[in-house]
Design a protein around this motif. Structure first.
Motif, PDB file in Angstrom:
ATOM      1  N   UNK A  34      49.831  86.004  49.587  1.00 24.35           N
ATOM      2  CA  UNK A  34      51.114  86.500  50.090  1.00 24.35           C
ATOM      3  C   UNK A  34      51.017  87.158  51.460  1.00 24.35           C
ATOM      4  N   UNK A  35      49.832  87.121  52.063  1.00 28.45           N
ATOM      5  CA  UNK A  35      49.622  87.719  53.381  1.00 28.45           C
ATOM      6  C   UNK A  35      50.039  89.189  53.411  1.00 28.45           C
ATOM      7  N   UNK A  36      49.527  89.948  52.436  1.00 29.65           N
ATOM      8  CA  UNK A  36      49.848  91.370  52.309  1.00 29.65           C
ATOM      9  C   UNK A  36      48.800  92.229  53.004  1.00 29.65           C
ATOM     10  N   UNK A  37      49.218  93.376  53.552  1.00 24.77           N
ATOM     11  CA  UNK A  37      48.224  94.355  54.035  1.00 24.77           C
ATOM     12  C   UNK A  37      47.521  94.991  52.833  1.00 24.77           C
ATOM     13  N   UNK A  38      46.565  95.872  53.095  1.00 28.83           N
ATOM     14  CA  UNK A  38      45.828  96.531  52.003  1.00 28.83           C
ATOM     15  C   UNK A  38      46.792  97.239  51.055  1.00 28.83           C
TER      16      UNK A  38
END
Length: 113
Positions: A83-87
């Motif tokens: 999902x191309x999420x940050x940390x």
């Protein structure tokens, strides 16, 4: 008829351009995990809320507080890449960011149990 009393707009969550104090309620539903600059996101929401009785309801995916086991870390990394999420951060981390953004200390609720 509620449709006559509401509008929907696409805005930048970090710089909405909306007036200070213009909302009584901000409901953020499963989107905050996509925002890498979480302190700025919370500050923008606080700026938009009515200072007398404005409320924020923030529902977001979180990681558990503390160390993850190997399988948990693998699962979160997979989801983040997909999902191309940050940390991911914990509920406790979100709560610790709130006072610096101008909110009273919140009471996090864990719906996973």
């Amino acid at each position: 008829n509620l449709s006559e009393q509401t509008t929907f707009e696409v805005r930048n969550a970090l710089d909405s351009g909306l007036a200070d104090g213009s909302f009584d309620v901000v409901w953020s539903l499963e989107m905050a995990e996509h925002i890498p600059d979480r302190p700025r996101f919370l500050s923008e929401i606080n700026r938009m809320l009515n200072k007398k009785y404005g409320r924020l309801a923030l529902v977001t995916w979180c990681r558990k507080n503390g160390m993850l086991d190997f399988d948990e870390e693998i699962a979160l990394n997979y989801i983040s890449e997909w999902y191309n999420l940050p940390r991911w951060v914990s509920m406790e981390r979100w709560a610790s960011l709130a006072p610096d953004a101008g909110f009273k200390p919140p009471t996090p609720l864990d719906w996973s149990e």
